[in-house]
Design an enzyme around this catalytic site. Structure first.
Site: not given
Ligand SMILES: CC(=O)CC(=O)SCCNC(=O)CCNC(=O)[C@H](O)C(C)(C)COP(=O)(O)OP(=O)(O)OC[C@H]1O[C@@H](n2cnc3c(N)ncnc32)[C@H](O)[C@@H]1OP(=O)(O)O
Ligand SMILES: NC(=O)C1=CN([C@@H]2O[C@H](COP(=O)(O)OP(=O)(O)OC[C@H]3O[C@@H](n4cnc5c(N)ncnc54)[C@H](O)[C@@H]3O)[C@@H](O)[C@H]2O)C=CC1
Length: 284
Positions: A140, A190
């Protein structure tokens, strides 16, 4: 068996990030999605991030070209026949992932580890649809993958020590810090993060304050890099809802009930940044 070629399933924000980091750290990456257009869009996005790395002197033009050349598009899961490791990052939906794991189990070599980047779905259940549960594991990554150091490595009930050791080492080779977690709903990340986001959504729902104010409190008051509602939009509201449902059902505890406003927004197609609208507007 040495891992050289990795398949990443799903070219969304997570699959794209995982593919980018794997290619940057020297792996050949087969990037799979259901539609070639999704892959092309993601490859263009990755190209833009690599351009920025070149401009900042972190990478040479040659490294960039070599990284992009290691990314191989695929719209056929049968391409799993030719890889040493699979990490699935498709949509957060158990039925979708189970279908993928059934196919992978038929197609991939019998010694290949099948990992899932699921945010919350049970690794043990995904493993149970395969004939190789000892080789199924959670890997993850956090969003955005190129920036965030953590990888939760989730052991299903049948995951073997050898599988765990391989994935731990792979995460380290990709420059990440692995943390070992057992398979319970939401894992660690999460289980702790999503109820906070859900509670912030309840604050909007109950009229406690405007979204901007809620985020400002958490950013300036608690030093969070993003407020919880901006983070929810960044993760994707569909993914947030799917995770809350897993917690709610998995623990059978009302404290995890998803906020009705979250459900309503997902039903409206307001998924956050990826759809252009969530708690905030991203259309411009
Ligand atoms: C849901 C799940 O299952 C689990 C999860 O992932 S939960 C989410 C966990 N993530 C977080 O909590 C992120 C919280 N946010 C942050 O840490 C910061 O806001 C952030 C790193 C996203 C952006 O940082 P920031 O300082 O506000 O913006 P910014 O200066 O534009 O970006 C910092 C760096 O991140 C990079 N970045 C931002 N968004 C990006 C993206 N979508 N993809 C790749 N790189 C990215 C930028 O390119 C920049 O890189 P450099 O320093 O190399 O130029
Ligand atoms: N969004 C987040 O911050 C995070 C998400 N995840 C997990 O990662 C996974 C993907 O999430 P995201 O990238 O955010 O979603 P997203 O919506 O950006 O991308 C999902 C992709 O999967 C593709 N897809 C759906 N069915 C498919 C199949 N049968 N075969 C191949 N591709 C298929 C879709 O077309 C889409 O491009 C989920 O399981 C999510 O829970 C994990 C960590 C962080």
């Amino acid at each position: 068996m040495a891992i050289k070629r990795i398949m990443v399933i799903g070219a969304g924000q997570m699959g794209g990030g995982i593919a980018q980091v794997a290619a940057q750290t020297g792996f050949e990456v087969v990037l799979n999605d259901i539609d070639r257009a999704f892959i092309d869009k993601r490859l263009a996005f990755i190209g833009g991030l690599l351009d920025k790395n070149v401009a900042k002197g972190r990478m040479t033009e040659e490294d960039k070209a070599a990284t992009l050349a290691r990314l191989i598009p695929s719209t056929d899961l049968k391409d799993a026949a030719d890889v040493d490791f699979v990490v699935e990052a498709a949509t957060e939906n158990l039925a979708v992932k189970e279908k993928i794991f059934r196919i992978l189990d038929e197609v991939a070599r019998p010694d290949v580890i099948l990992a899932s980047n699921t945010s919350s779905l049970p690794i043990t259940e995904l493993a149970a649809v395969t004939g190789r549960p000892e080789l199924v594991i959670g890997m993850h990554f956090m969003n955005p993958v190129p920036v965030m150091k953590l990888v939760e490595v989730i052991r299903g009930i049948a995951t073997s020590d050898a599988t765990y050791a391989t994935v731990k080492e792979l995460a380290e080779t990709m420059g990440k810090v692995p943390v070992e977690v057992n398979d319970y709903p939401g894992f660690i990340s999460n289980r702790v993060l999503m109820p906070m986001i859900n509670e912030a959504i309840y604050c909007v729902y109950e009229g406690v304050a405007e979204p901007e104010a809620i985020d400002t409190v958490m950013k300036l008051g608690m030093n969070h890099p993003m407020g919880p509602l901006t983070l929810a939009d960044f993760i994707g509201l569909d993914t947030c809802l799917a995770i809350m449902e897993v917690l709610y059902e998995g623990f059978a505890d009302s404290k995890y009930r998803p906020c009705p406003l979250l459900r309503k927004m997902v039903k409206a197609g307001w998924l956050g940044r990826k759809s252009g609208k969530g708690f905030f507007d991203y259309s411009s």
